[in-house]
Design a protein around this motif. Structure first.
Motif, short mmCIF file in Angstrom:
data_model
loop_
_atom_site.label_atom_id
_atom_site.label_comp_id
_atom_site.label_asym_id
_atom_site.label_seq_id
_atom_site.Cartn_x
_atom_site.Cartn_y
_atom_site.Cartn_z
N GLN A 196 -66.78 -33.40 32.90
CA GLN A 196 -65.71 -32.39 32.79
C GLN A 196 -66.12 -31.11 33.52
OE1 GLN A 196 -63.96 -31.75 28.92
NE2 GLN A 196 -63.91 -33.93 28.46
N LEU A 197 -67.41 -31.02 33.88
CA LEU A 197 -67.91 -29.81 34.57
C LEU A 197 -67.94 -30.03 36.08
CD1 LEU A 197 -69.37 -27.00 34.24
CD2 LEU A 197 -71.51 -28.29 34.28
N THR A 198 -68.47 -31.16 36.49
CA THR A 198 -68.60 -31.44 37.93
C THR A 198 -68.79 -32.95 38.13
OG1 THR A 198 -69.73 -30.76 39.97
CG2 THR A 198 -71.12 -31.07 38.01
N ASN A 199 -69.04 -33.32 39.37
CA ASN A 199 -69.22 -34.73 39.69
C ASN A 199 -70.56 -35.24 39.14
OD1 ASN A 199 -69.11 -37.24 41.03
ND2 ASN A 199 -70.26 -36.37 42.74
N ARG A 238 -82.59 -19.83 32.73
CA ARG A 238 -81.29 -20.06 33.38
C ARG A 238 -80.40 -20.83 32.44
NH1 ARG A 238 -81.56 -19.34 39.02
NH2 ARG A 238 -83.71 -19.20 39.76
N LEU A 239 -79.16 -20.38 32.37
CA LEU A 239 -78.17 -21.08 31.56
C LEU A 239 -77.40 -22.02 32.49
CD1 LEU A 239 -76.51 -21.38 28.93
CD2 LEU A 239 -75.15 -19.44 29.69
N GLU A 240 -77.43 -23.29 32.17
CA GLU A 240 -76.85 -24.29 33.08
C GLU A 240 -75.99 -25.30 32.34
OE1 GLU A 240 -77.01 -24.77 36.36
OE2 GLU A 240 -78.64 -23.51 37.03
N ASP A 241 -75.06 -25.86 33.08
CA ASP A 241 -74.27 -27.03 32.63
C ASP A 241 -73.65 -26.85 31.24
OD1 ASP A 241 -75.02 -28.11 35.07
OD2 ASP A 241 -76.76 -29.12 34.26
N VAL A 242 -72.89 -25.77 31.16
CA VAL A 242 -72.18 -25.47 29.91
C VAL A 242 -70.83 -26.17 29.93
CG1 VAL A 242 -71.13 -23.64 28.52
CG2 VAL A 242 -73.26 -23.19 29.79
N VAL A 243 -70.60 -26.98 28.93
CA VAL A 243 -69.31 -27.69 28.88
C VAL A 243 -68.96 -28.05 27.43
CG1 VAL A 243 -70.38 -29.94 29.36
CG2 VAL A 243 -67.99 -29.59 29.94
N SER A 247 -80.06 -15.97 33.21
CA SER A 247 -78.97 -15.76 34.17
C SER A 247 -78.14 -17.02 34.29
CB SER A 247 -79.55 -15.38 35.52
OG SER A 247 -80.27 -16.47 36.05
N LEU A 248 -76.99 -16.89 34.91
CA LEU A 248 -76.11 -18.04 35.09
C LEU A 248 -75.28 -17.87 36.36
CD1 LEU A 248 -72.85 -17.30 34.35
CD2 LEU A 248 -73.88 -17.00 32.13
N ASP A 249 -74.79 -18.97 36.86
CA ASP A 249 -73.81 -18.99 37.95
C ASP A 249 -72.51 -19.49 37.34
OD1 ASP A 249 -75.66 -18.44 39.96
OD2 ASP A 249 -76.18 -20.57 40.15
N CYS A 250 -71.40 -18.90 37.75
CA CYS A 250 -70.14 -19.44 37.24
C CYS A 250 -69.00 -19.17 38.21
CB CYS A 250 -69.81 -18.89 35.86
SG CYS A 250 -69.34 -17.16 35.86
N LYS A 251 -67.91 -19.86 37.97
CA LYS A 251 -66.69 -19.63 38.75
C LYS A 251 -66.14 -18.25 38.39
CE LYS A 251 -65.30 -24.33 39.58
NZ LYS A 251 -65.99 -25.24 38.64
N TYR A 254 -65.21 -14.51 30.43
CA TYR A 254 -65.74 -15.28 29.30
C TYR A 254 -67.23 -14.97 29.08
CZ TYR A 254 -66.91 -19.35 26.45
OH TYR A 254 -67.35 -20.17 25.44
N TYR A 255 -68.02 -15.06 30.15
CA TYR A 255 -69.45 -14.80 29.98
C TYR A 255 -69.72 -13.32 29.69
CZ TYR A 255 -70.49 -19.60 31.04
OH TYR A 255 -70.56 -20.97 30.97
N LYS A 256 -68.85 -12.45 30.21
CA LYS A 256 -68.98 -11.02 29.88
C LYS A 256 -68.83 -10.83 28.38
CE LYS A 256 -67.81 -7.89 33.60
NZ LYS A 256 -66.68 -7.35 34.40
N ASN A 271 -77.06 -23.30 49.43
CA ASN A 271 -77.20 -24.12 50.62
C ASN A 271 -77.03 -25.54 50.11
OD1 ASN A 271 -77.91 -24.78 53.22
ND2 ASN A 271 -79.78 -23.53 53.20
N ARG A 272 -75.90 -26.14 50.37
CA ARG A 272 -75.68 -27.49 49.80
C ARG A 272 -76.19 -28.55 50.77
NH1 ARG A 272 -72.33 -28.00 44.85
NH2 ARG A 272 -71.56 -25.90 44.53
N PHE A 273 -76.84 -29.57 50.24
CA PHE A 273 -77.40 -30.62 51.10
C PHE A 273 -76.69 -31.94 50.89
CE2 PHE A 273 -80.76 -27.57 50.01
CZ PHE A 273 -80.96 -27.04 51.28
C1 16G Z 1 -71.49 -24.12 37.10
C2 16G Z 1 -72.48 -24.25 35.97
C3 16G Z 1 -73.77 -24.79 36.52
C4 16G Z 1 -73.48 -26.16 37.07
C5 16G Z 1 -72.50 -26.03 38.22
C6 16G Z 1 -72.11 -27.37 38.77
C7 16G Z 1 -72.71 -22.88 33.98
C8 16G Z 1 -72.98 -21.53 33.41
N1 16G Z 1 -72.69 -22.96 35.33
O1 16G Z 1 -71.93 -23.18 38.03
O2 16G Z 1 -74.72 -24.87 35.51
O3 16G Z 1 -74.66 -26.82 37.46
O4 16G Z 1 -71.32 -25.39 37.73
O5 16G Z 1 -71.30 -27.20 39.86
O6 16G Z 1 -72.52 -23.83 33.25
P1 16G Z 1 -71.62 -27.88 41.26
O7 16G Z 1 -71.47 -29.35 41.02
O8 16G Z 1 -70.59 -27.33 42.15
O9 16G Z 1 -73.02 -27.52 41.61
#
Ligand code: 16G
Length: 169
Positions: free
Chosen positions: A44-47, A103-108, A139-143, A149-151, A167-169
């Motif tokens: 539900q987050l990504t591929n 790092r905060l990652e993959d929140v879903v 820290s985190l990356d987000c859309k 929301y994160y604020k 840099n996507r490979f």
């Molecule tokens: C978002 C997620 C990141 C995840 C990425 C996947 C949070 C805070 N950020 O940036 O953790 O890895 O999406 O997207 O959950 P991508 O498939 O485009 O790399």
């Protein structure tokens, strides 16, 4: 940040012990979560692509052996399914007197469970964990759409210092 201040973000108040409904459980990821739909949640987050049980297990073991990976999930024990997840990944640094950085990652959270503050609960949980582990920052990356929301959960864009580049490979 401590549990008392975390509770201010959660209204009505919910906790890890009581995530709102008694059949919801907040806990670390385990190997058997492959069969509880963990990868379906991530999709539900990504591929996610094709990940066999063997692939999942070997990646899980690598994370365990490397250390520094704290994957927290919410299980709906009524249906034996993972319905939310957030990962804390820590990195060793030389800077800041050999600090640890989080790092905060993959929140879903499963979209059928939205509106129960579960995303907030799980983000605040791993944020608090990063603090407990001694991280000097998290820290985190987000859309763009998720910035408010994160604020609302205490994360800030630092002026002049908040670009996420890749840099996507
Ligand atoms: C978002 C997620 C990141 C995840 C990425 C996947 C949070 C805070 N950020 O940036 O953790 O890895 O999406 O997207 O959950 P991508 O498939 O485009 O790399």
């Amino acid at each position: 940040l401590d549990w008392a201040s975390v509770l201010q973000f959660l209204n009505p108040p919910i906790t890890n012990e009581q995530p709102g409904e008694e059949w919801l459980l907040v806990r670390p990821l385990k190997l058997s979560d492959f069969d509880r739909g963990y990868l379906q949640i991530l999709s539900q987050l990504t591929n996610v692509g094709n990940v066999s049980k063997a692939n999942f297990e070997s990646q899980f073991q690598k994370m365990r052996n490397t250390g520094g990976h704290y994957i927290t999930v919410i299980e709906d024990t009524k249906i034996n399914k993972i319905i939310g997840s957030a990962s804390l990944i820590t990195e060793f640094k030389f800077i800041h007197e050999c600090a640890l950085r989080g790092r905060l990652e993959d929140v879903v959270v499963n979209n059928t469970y939205r509106g129960k503050q579960l995303g907030k609960l799980i983000v605040l949980t791993v944020t608090l964990l990063s603090k407990k582990l001694g991280c000097y920052k998290m820290s985190l990356d987000c859309k763009d759409a998720l910035i408010p929301y994160y604020k609302s959960l205490g994360y800030k864009s630092e002026p002049g210092n908040s670009n996420s580049m890749m840099n996507r490979f």
